[in-house]
Design a protein around this motif. Structure first.
Motif, PDB file in Angstrom:
ATOM      1  N   THR A 288       0.849  -1.189   0.000  1.00  0.00           N
ATOM      2  CA  THR A 288       0.000   0.000   0.000  1.00  0.00           C
ATOM      3  C   THR A 288       0.887   1.242   0.000  1.00  0.00           C
ATOM      4  O   THR A 288       2.037   1.203   0.443  1.00  0.00           O
ATOM      5  CB  THR A 288      -0.919   0.051   1.231  1.00  0.00           C
ATOM      6  OG1 THR A 288      -0.117   0.117   2.422  1.00  0.00           O
ATOM      7  CG2 THR A 288      -1.824  -1.167   1.294  1.00  0.00           C
ATOM      8  N   ASN A 289       0.327   2.341  -0.485  1.00  0.00           N
ATOM      9  CA  ASN A 289       1.043   3.614  -0.478  1.00  0.00           C
ATOM     10  C   ASN A 289       0.725   4.449   0.755  1.00  0.00           C
ATOM     11  O   ASN A 289       1.560   5.212   1.225  1.00  0.00           O
ATOM     12  CB  ASN A 289       0.698   4.415  -1.742  1.00  0.00           C
ATOM     13  CG  ASN A 289       1.182   3.736  -3.010  1.00  0.00           C
ATOM     14  OD1 ASN A 289       2.303   3.224  -3.049  1.00  0.00           O
ATOM     15  ND2 ASN A 289       0.347   3.717  -4.041  1.00  0.00           N
ATOM     16  N   ASP A 290      -0.492   4.312   1.262  1.00  0.00           N
ATOM     17  CA  ASP A 290      -0.927   5.083   2.426  1.00  0.00           C
ATOM     18  C   ASP A 290      -1.668   4.150   3.379  1.00  0.00           C
ATOM     19  O   ASP A 290      -2.892   3.988   3.275  1.00  0.00           O
ATOM     20  CB  ASP A 290      -1.832   6.239   1.990  1.00  0.00           C
ATOM     21  CG  ASP A 290      -2.185   7.171   3.139  1.00  0.00           C
ATOM     22  OD1 ASP A 290      -1.836   6.852   4.296  1.00  0.00           O
ATOM     23  OD2 ASP A 290      -2.812   8.219   2.883  1.00  0.00           O
ATOM     24  N   PRO A 291      -0.949   3.505   4.308  1.00  0.00           N
ATOM     25  CA  PRO A 291      -1.598   2.531   5.200  1.00  0.00           C
ATOM     26  C   PRO A 291      -2.746   3.117   6.016  1.00  0.00           C
ATOM     27  O   PRO A 291      -3.689   2.388   6.349  1.00  0.00           O
ATOM     28  CB  PRO A 291      -0.449   2.079   6.110  1.00  0.00           C
ATOM     29  CG  PRO A 291       0.791   2.350   5.336  1.00  0.00           C
ATOM     30  CD  PRO A 291       0.506   3.580   4.535  1.00  0.00           C
ATOM     31  N   GLU A 292      -2.689   4.403   6.344  1.00  0.00           N
ATOM     32  CA  GLU A 292      -3.765   4.980   7.150  1.00  0.00           C
ATOM     33  C   GLU A 292      -5.106   4.894   6.433  1.00  0.00           C
ATOM     34  O   GLU A 292      -6.159   4.815   7.067  1.00  0.00           O
ATOM     35  CB  GLU A 292      -3.446   6.440   7.492  1.00  0.00           C
ATOM     36  CG  GLU A 292      -2.220   6.632   8.376  1.00  0.00           C
ATOM     37  CD  GLU A 292      -2.394   6.053   9.775  1.00  0.00           C
ATOM     38  OE1 GLU A 292      -3.535   5.717  10.149  1.00  0.00           O
ATOM     39  OE2 GLU A 292      -1.385   5.932  10.487  1.00  0.00           O
ATOM     40  N   LEU A 293      -5.077   4.880   5.083  1.00  0.00           N
ATOM     41  CA  LEU A 293      -6.310   4.814   4.296  1.00  0.00           C
ATOM     42  C   LEU A 293      -6.512   3.465   3.616  1.00  0.00           C
ATOM     43  O   LEU A 293      -7.644   3.123   3.262  1.00  0.00           O
ATOM     44  CB  LEU A 293      -6.314   5.915   3.226  1.00  0.00           C
ATOM     45  CG  LEU A 293      -6.299   7.360   3.718  1.00  0.00           C
ATOM     46  CD1 LEU A 293      -6.277   8.316   2.533  1.00  0.00           C
ATOM     47  CD2 LEU A 293      -7.511   7.643   4.596  1.00  0.00           C
ATOM     48  N   GLU A 294      -5.432   2.707   3.432  1.00  0.00           N
ATOM     49  CA  GLU A 294      -5.530   1.461   2.675  1.00  0.00           C
ATOM     50  C   GLU A 294      -5.440   0.211   3.540  1.00  0.00           C
ATOM     51  O   GLU A 294      -5.727  -0.893   3.058  1.00  0.00           O
ATOM     52  CB  GLU A 294      -4.434   1.423   1.606  1.00  0.00           C
ATOM     53  CG  GLU A 294      -4.557   2.537   0.566  1.00  0.00           C
ATOM     54  CD  GLU A 294      -3.440   2.492  -0.457  1.00  0.00           C
ATOM     55  OE1 GLU A 294      -3.369   1.495  -1.205  1.00  0.00           O
ATOM     56  OE2 GLU A 294      -2.627   3.437  -0.492  1.00  0.00           O
ATOM     57  N   ALA A 295      -5.039   0.346   4.796  1.00  0.00           N
ATOM     58  CA  ALA A 295      -5.021  -0.815   5.688  1.00  0.00           C
ATOM     59  C   ALA A 295      -6.448  -1.241   5.996  1.00  0.00           C
ATOM     60  O   ALA A 295      -7.330  -0.404   6.224  1.00  0.00           O
ATOM     61  CB  ALA A 295      -4.277  -0.473   6.972  1.00  0.00           C
ATOM     62  N   ASP A 296      -6.675  -2.545   6.008  1.00  0.00           N
ATOM     63  CA  ASP A 296      -8.017  -3.071   6.262  1.00  0.00           C
ATOM     64  C   ASP A 296      -8.170  -3.423   7.742  1.00  0.00           C
ATOM     65  O   ASP A 296      -7.185  -3.497   8.490  1.00  0.00           O
ATOM     66  CB  ASP A 296      -8.266  -4.314   5.409  1.00  0.00           C
ATOM     67  CG  ASP A 296      -9.699  -4.380   4.900  1.00  0.00           C
ATOM     68  OD1 ASP A 296     -10.607  -3.909   5.622  1.00  0.00           O
ATOM     69  OD2 ASP A 296      -9.898  -4.871   3.778  1.00  0.00           O
TER      70      ASP A 296
END
Length: 411
Positions: A288-296
């Motif tokens: 992911t590029n932005d874990p804050e928005l793409e982490a599930d």
């Protein structure tokens, strides 16, 4: 091994407030220091970063307010005009929707101070977030502190000097130097507290052993001795494909949510040096590029072997990811067939430290030894705060703050 699934309860208690279960992953730390306590310097260059996720299917808007508090986190009863520059109440306007996740959420962020509000006084603060649709009760109550260094702290961490604690404990001796402060009665005017590993349940008030000219000495008393505890346990769920250490299996549920089945744990019988985040966690998601928005969000299943059910006590998964709270959603149940405590928690992908906490009925105080162990070698962080009562303005200033690291390792 059977793993039981437990429904999340409708609310969790944080700092005396009911935090709804759609509010998740509340983080607060100085910029660039994600594992540090939420403490910044008055007028300093490093701001405080605050964020959380809203898992509600509704589109919610939020307002935040800041309240000055005394050393025990009660209101200082000051007018906001006394301790704030700017507005007392402000909207949360920085938010983004999650991207390409099974569990949808909205990620809110806030920087303090900002162009709308800044703190004028040192001391303890409470950041309260309100859902505008239900504005009477805060959905988040986040503690943070602002220090204005006017005193210094010299500290020394050793093994315990009392023989009976030699193999299990650590001793924190320290001196507060307040030469340049208007202190007339140091025992009355100064308050000193120590916290171990950011855990508020470990917070301890100190009375000086000696009072010297411009100095308070705290040392060689039983109150200076802390349990060494055992190293925090750890799991990683940043990858949905590869099994990391302590992960036994990864199963995708019928609605697409990933379940991480951890290796069953046991009580530590000897000290084992392990990498540690000192109870913290870090949001991470592979590819992911932005874990804050793409982490599930995933469901993690825990188990720890124990020969019998502990009488008159509950057991919880515990750490900073639970805001050091004893959450109903993270309470474990005893599996008599497999002689183990089992349970689950829903977390955002990342790297997590945790412990198993035993809580005797009616105490609300976690026992971190029974299911963990207790060793003097464990790497622990200690945080010393010194407050001075300001008689002119009737509030407690935070005049000194000092992190201390056992074995020289910490955040």
């Amino acid at each position: 091994m059977r793993f039981f699934l437990f429904l999340l309860l409708s609310g969790i208690i944080t700092g005396g407030f009911a935090q709804p279960d759609y509010i998740r992953t509340v983080q607060c730390y100085p910029e660039g220091k994600p594992f540090a306590e939420p403490v910044i310097e008055l007028g300093g260059a490093t701001p405080l970063l605050f964020s959380f996720d809203d898992l509600s299917p509704d589109i919610n808007s939020y307002t935040y307010k800041i309240q000055h508090c005394d050393p025990d986190w009660n209101s200082s009863n000051l007018s906001p005009f006394t301790y704030l520059n700017g507005f007392f109440s402000n909207p949360l306007e920085d938010y983004n929707s999650s991207f390409n996740t099974v569990v949808a959420y909205t990620h809110f962020t806030l920087t303090l101070p900002n162009e709308n509000v800044s703190m004028k006084l040192s001391g303890n603060y409470l950041l309260q977030v309100f859902n505008d649709a239900q504005s009477d009760t805060p959905v988040i109550s986040q503690r943070f502190s602002v220090v204005e260094p006017k005193a210094t702290i010299q500290a020394n961490l050793t093994t315990a000097t009392i023989p009976q604690y030699l193999q299990t404990s650590q001793q924190l001796n320290f001196t507060v130097n307040y030469d340049n402060l208007p202190v007339y009665n140091p025992i009355r005017d100064l308050k000193v507290y120590v916290t171990q590993n950011q855990d508020p349940h470990s917070r301890r008030a100190f009375t000086p052993t000696f009072v010297r000219d411009g100095q308070l000495v705290y040392g060689n008393g039983q109150n200076n001795i802390f349990n060494g505890l055992a190293p925090f346990r750890n799991f990683q769920c940043s990858s949905l494909v590869y099994y990391t250490q302590y992960v036994k299996d990864v199963i995708r549920g019928p609605q697409g949510v990933y379940n991480f089945i951890l290796q069953p744990a046991s009580v530590y019988t000897n000290y084992v040096p392990l990498p540690t985040l000192h109870g913290n966690y870090r949001i991470e998601a592979e590819n992911t590029n932005d874990p804050e928005l793409e982490a599930d969000y995933v469901t993690v299943h825990f188990a720890i072997y124990y020969p019998e059910q502990i009488p008159q006590a509950d057991v919880y998964v515990y750490g900073k990811f639970s805001d050091w709270q004893l959450l109903p959603s993270q309470k474990l149940q005893y599996d008599f067939k497999n002689k183990a405590y089992v349970g689950e928690a829903e977390v955002k992908q990342g790297n997590y430290d945790y412990m198993f906490a035993v809580v005797p009925y009616g105490t609300g105080q976690p026992d971190l030894i029974t299911l963990q162990g207790n060793f003097y070698q464990t790497q622990n962080n200690y945080y010393i705060r010194c407050y001075l009562y300001n008689f002119n303005q009737n509030y407690y200033e935070l005049v000194a703050y000092s992190p201390v690291f056992y074995n020289g390792i910490g955040f």
